[in-house]
Write an enzyme that holds these catalytic residues in place. Structure first.
Site, PDB file in Angstrom:
ATOM      1  N   TRP A 100      15.251  36.145  85.620  1.00 25.43           N
ATOM      2  CA  TRP A 100      16.722  36.107  85.709  1.00 25.43           C
ATOM      3  C   TRP A 100      17.249  34.844  85.044  1.00 25.43           C
ATOM      4  CZ3 TRP A 100      18.326  40.649  86.299  1.00 25.43           C
ATOM      5  CH2 TRP A 100      17.786  41.537  87.218  1.00 25.43           C
ATOM      6  N   ASP A 167      23.002  30.395  90.124  1.00 23.29           N
ATOM      7  CA  ASP A 167      22.884  31.812  90.447  1.00 23.29           C
ATOM      8  C   ASP A 167      22.232  31.861  91.827  1.00 23.29           C
ATOM      9  OD1 ASP A 167      22.065  34.422  90.836  1.00 23.29           O
ATOM     10  OD2 ASP A 167      21.043  34.626  88.910  1.00 23.29           O
ATOM     11  N   LYS A 191      22.072  41.491  97.515  1.00 25.86           N
ATOM     12  CA  LYS A 191      20.844  40.940  98.090  1.00 25.86           C
ATOM     13  C   LYS A 191      21.086  40.383  99.491  1.00 25.86           C
ATOM     14  CE  LYS A 191      18.853  41.411  93.911  1.00 25.86           C
ATOM     15  NZ  LYS A 191      19.189  40.500  92.838  1.00 25.86           N
TER      16      LYS A 191
END
Ligand SMILES: *Cc1c(COP(=O)(O)O)cnc(C)c1O
Length: 367
Positions: A100, A167, A191
């Site tokens: 990511w 993030d 999440k």
């Protein structure tokens, strides 16, 4: 209904209370006789939900007034280019702790120079790099606090010589965060704070609108400019266009559960640590398995392990064994292999206990 323990990495398990109240709202929103999926986002009842959701964020994370809280579409992946579009004048620094993080850096390269200050790619991202230097001439430093695929986490709020952007897709609301250490925090909701379809952005207002030197994407397209979505701050709602209404509603219910039923993020953190310690203790104790992440960098959200040396041939058997006992979503990401159990906020300790018991039974079977 079938008994299932949901360890999926995302979208993931949500509080039962949030699901139940959403089902009711889908039938009849705010006693209007119209369902959540059919209401206008300009109705007062909805504006109240928007305002309350923002307030829940502020209360739970102590977000100071100088920060905006935006609820956008497009997932965290859209932020990979929206962040540099809004913040990268000349150069940005990135910490590469996983796929990511790497994807985020790739998008930033469209806008300017990207300095990858350190990477743990050499060891399949099984640790968090240390001892790197952040260049002081970078417009910002981007980190991924929790590496969902590899089960590593930066568990503290670092001091940074430049603007810090994070993030936090997979560990937001799992622990208290000192928001003031960051200029921006973003992530997909799916999440830990809701379903797929809404992305949260917490951004300090004074850093916006400062792109002067850059040629590419300047001026910004309206939808890409964070200021567009912050425009209605006075009313505590931001709705330049139709927001992801149903996803925000579930987020509202999830945060309400976190605040009222759990008692806040500090309490949540204690519970998360308890769940996490329980599983890591079993991974370390059980002769059939070994953990893959460096111990000091282990995530309290995503737990990764593989078969111990010499036991590799039993991998499929354990997977089937666990599946039979109701374990869902424990297959590791293909780049790591083995197993991964995500113990997000709404994952009950009973699920972790069931998984631990399942691992113990499997060991006994093969002793
Ligand atoms: C899942 C995830 C993403 C991608 O999120 P999308 O909302 O699917 O775009 C980005 N970063 C991290 C850390 C993630 O866990």
């Amino acid at each position: 209904m079938k008994k299932a323990y949901n360890f999926n990495a995302g979208p993931c398990v949500l509080p039962k209370e949030a699901i139940e109240s959403t089902i009711e709202a889908i039938r009849n929103f705010d006693n209007t006789g119209i369902g959540l999926l059919e209401i206008s986002h300009r109705t007062p009842g909805w504006e109240r939900i928007m305002a309350e959701t923002r307030q829940l964020w502020r209360d739970l994370l102590n977000i100071p007034e100088e920060y905006e809280i935006l609820f956008l579409g497009g997932g965290a992946s859209t932020q990979f280019f929206t962040v540099p579009a809004n913040l990268l004048n000349k150069k940005a620094a990135y910490l590469q702790t996983g796929v990511w993080a790497k994807k985020a850096a790739k998008e930033a390269k469209l806008f300017g120079t990207v300095d990858v200050v350190a990477s743990s790619e050499d060891k399949t991202y099984s640790y968090i790099p240390k001892g790197y230097t952040v260049p002081t001439d970078a417009d910002y430093f981007h980190i991924t606090t929790n590496n969902t695929i590899y089960g590593t986490e930066i568990k503290y709020d670092m001091d940074c010589p430049v603007n810090l952007v994070a993030d936090m897709s997979s560990d937001i609301m799992s622990r208290p965060v000192d928001v003031k250490k960051y200029v921006m925090i973003y992530g997909g909701a799916q999440k830990n704070v809701g379903p797929a379809g809404v992305t949260f952005v917490i951004v300090r207002k004074d850093i916006l609108g400062k792109i002067t030197d850059r040629a590419y994407m300047n001026p910004l397209p309206t939808m890409v400019d964070y200021r567009t979505h912050a425009a209605e701050e006075a009313k505590n709602i931001s709705m330049f266009n139709t927001p992801p209404v149903s996803a925000i509603f579930v987020m509202h219910e999830t945060l309400k559960w976190l605040k009222e039923t759990i008692g806040g993020v500090e309490k949540m953190h204690e519970l998360n640590k308890k769940k996490s310690d329980l599983l890591y203790a079993e991974i370390d104790r059980n002769s059939m398995f070994v953990g893959t992440a460096a111990k000091e960098d282990r995530s309290i959200m995503n737990h990764c392990w593989v078969m111990a040396p010499g036991k590799e041939a039993l991998q499929d058997e354990f997977m089937a064994f666990a599946k039979e006992r109701g374990m869902v979503g424990i297959k590791g990401h293909r780049s790591v292999g083995g197993f991964r159990a995500s113990l997000y906020n709404a994952c009950p300790i009973e699920a972790v206990e069931a998984l631990v018991e399942c691992m113990q039974e499997f060991e006994k079977l093969h002793k």
